[in-house]
Design a protein around this motif. Structure first.
Motif, short mmCIF file in Angstrom:
data_model
loop_
_atom_site.label_atom_id
_atom_site.label_comp_id
_atom_site.label_asym_id
_atom_site.label_seq_id
_atom_site.Cartn_x
_atom_site.Cartn_y
_atom_site.Cartn_z
N ILE A 81 0.84 -1.19 0.00
CA ILE A 81 0.00 0.00 0.00
C ILE A 81 0.88 1.25 0.00
CG2 ILE A 81 -1.79 1.27 1.24
CD1 ILE A 81 -2.76 -1.38 2.35
N MET A 140 -4.72 6.02 -2.99
CA MET A 140 -3.69 5.07 -2.58
C MET A 140 -3.70 3.89 -3.55
SD MET A 140 -5.40 3.49 0.90
CE MET A 140 -7.14 3.08 1.01
N LEU A 165 -3.05 -0.09 -4.26
CA LEU A 165 -3.00 -1.41 -3.64
C LEU A 165 -2.36 -2.37 -4.64
CD1 LEU A 165 -6.62 -1.58 -2.14
CD2 LEU A 165 -4.59 -0.44 -1.22
N THR A 168 -2.24 -3.95 -9.77
CA THR A 168 -2.46 -2.83 -8.84
C THR A 168 -3.85 -2.25 -9.04
OG1 THR A 168 -0.11 -2.29 -8.82
CG2 THR A 168 -1.63 -0.57 -8.11
N VAL A 196 -6.88 -1.34 6.06
CA VAL A 196 -7.06 -2.05 4.79
C VAL A 196 -6.86 -3.54 5.06
CG1 VAL A 196 -6.32 -2.31 2.40
CG2 VAL A 196 -6.26 -0.05 3.49
N SER A 211 -7.00 -7.51 3.70
CA SER A 211 -6.91 -8.30 2.47
C SER A 211 -6.90 -9.78 2.83
CB SER A 211 -5.64 -7.93 1.69
OG SER A 211 -4.48 -8.08 2.49
#
Length: 249
Positions: A11, A30, A32, A66, A91, A93
């Motif tokens: 990130i 941002m 990822l 991304t 965040v 995941s």
């Protein structure tokens, strides 16, 4: 981040920097980055869900690719003390199977107790004064490919899910925008009274017309009989004058 977690998403940046301005929505983005060969689901949470809008707030990142996320801060009426912000973002995941859709993402996917491979990254929010560019030395110490911070939230941090869409993205109306509704409320009794008077005048006008027609018919009868009394002539004249006055009103 626990020892049983695995770093899944890279990130950037690790701080969400907002150039602070009064009564203006401000956005920052941002990136990822999926560093694995697996499909990853992500979900964005924050400690202040009513203050921010995140698009998308959840999604799927394919292997070695991304995705961009835009975070929008709602317009603020006043600056916080010392320009310090205590808001935080989380965040999450998790590894998912190929073909998983965004609508299939659930909160259970990001719980370590479910047996999934999960990861969590915490982000700080920083306000930046627009007239004063940050010092180059300070930028170099905060940005770049530095390792993830190891700070802890503590037991009282409450991250909440973001809403997919928000209806309150625009700043609230100022008092100037509210004046028309206030004026309407104050003048509504006057408008009602004038409307009633107008309706009453119309009814009186119609009644006088009917009486005038009746008088004319009586006069016609008298003409047929060879004459008519003077009183009918006077009545017709008076009704004509009164009708003309009401019509002017």
């Amino acid at each position: 981040m626990g020892s049983d977690s695995k770093e899944l998403l890279g990130i950037e940046p690790l701080e969400l920097r907002f150039p602070f301005e009064f009564m203006k929505q401000i956005s920052c983005s941002m990136e990822l980055t999926n560093k694995t060969d697996d499909y990853l689901a992500f979900k964005v949470k924050t400690t202040s869900p009513k203050k921010y809008c995140v698009r998308p707030n959840s999604g799927i990142v394919p292997p070695r690719s991304t995705s961009s996320v835009v975070v929008t801060m709602q317009a603020l009426k006043q600056a916080p003390p010392d320009m310090q912000c205590k808001d935080k973002f989380l965040v999450q995941s998790a590894v998912v199977t190929e073909g998983t859709a965004v609508k299939d993402i659930t909160g259970e996917m990001f719980k370590k107790e479910s047996g999934n491979v999960v990861d969590e990254v915490r982000l700080k929010v920083v306000y930046v004064q627009p007239p004063r560019p940050p010092s180059p030395v300070r930028e170099g110490s905060e940005e770049g490919s530095s390792p993830r911070p190891s700070w802890s939230d503590g037991p009282n941090i409450n991250y909440q899910d973001m809403q997919a869409t928000r209806e309150s993205d625009e700043p609230p109306l100022s008092s100037a925008h509210k004046e028309p509704s206030e004026i309407t409320t104050e003048t509504s009794p006057l408008i009602s009274r004038l409307t009633e008077e107008r309706n009453s005048a119309i009814q009186q006008n119609n009644k006088l017309r009917e009486e005038l027609d009746l008088v004319r018919r009586e006069i016609s009868k008298q003409n047929g009989n060879g004459g008519f009394p003077l009183v009918f002539v006077v009545a017709v004249a008076l009704l004509g004058i009164l009708l003309g006055y009401l019509m002017k009103r």
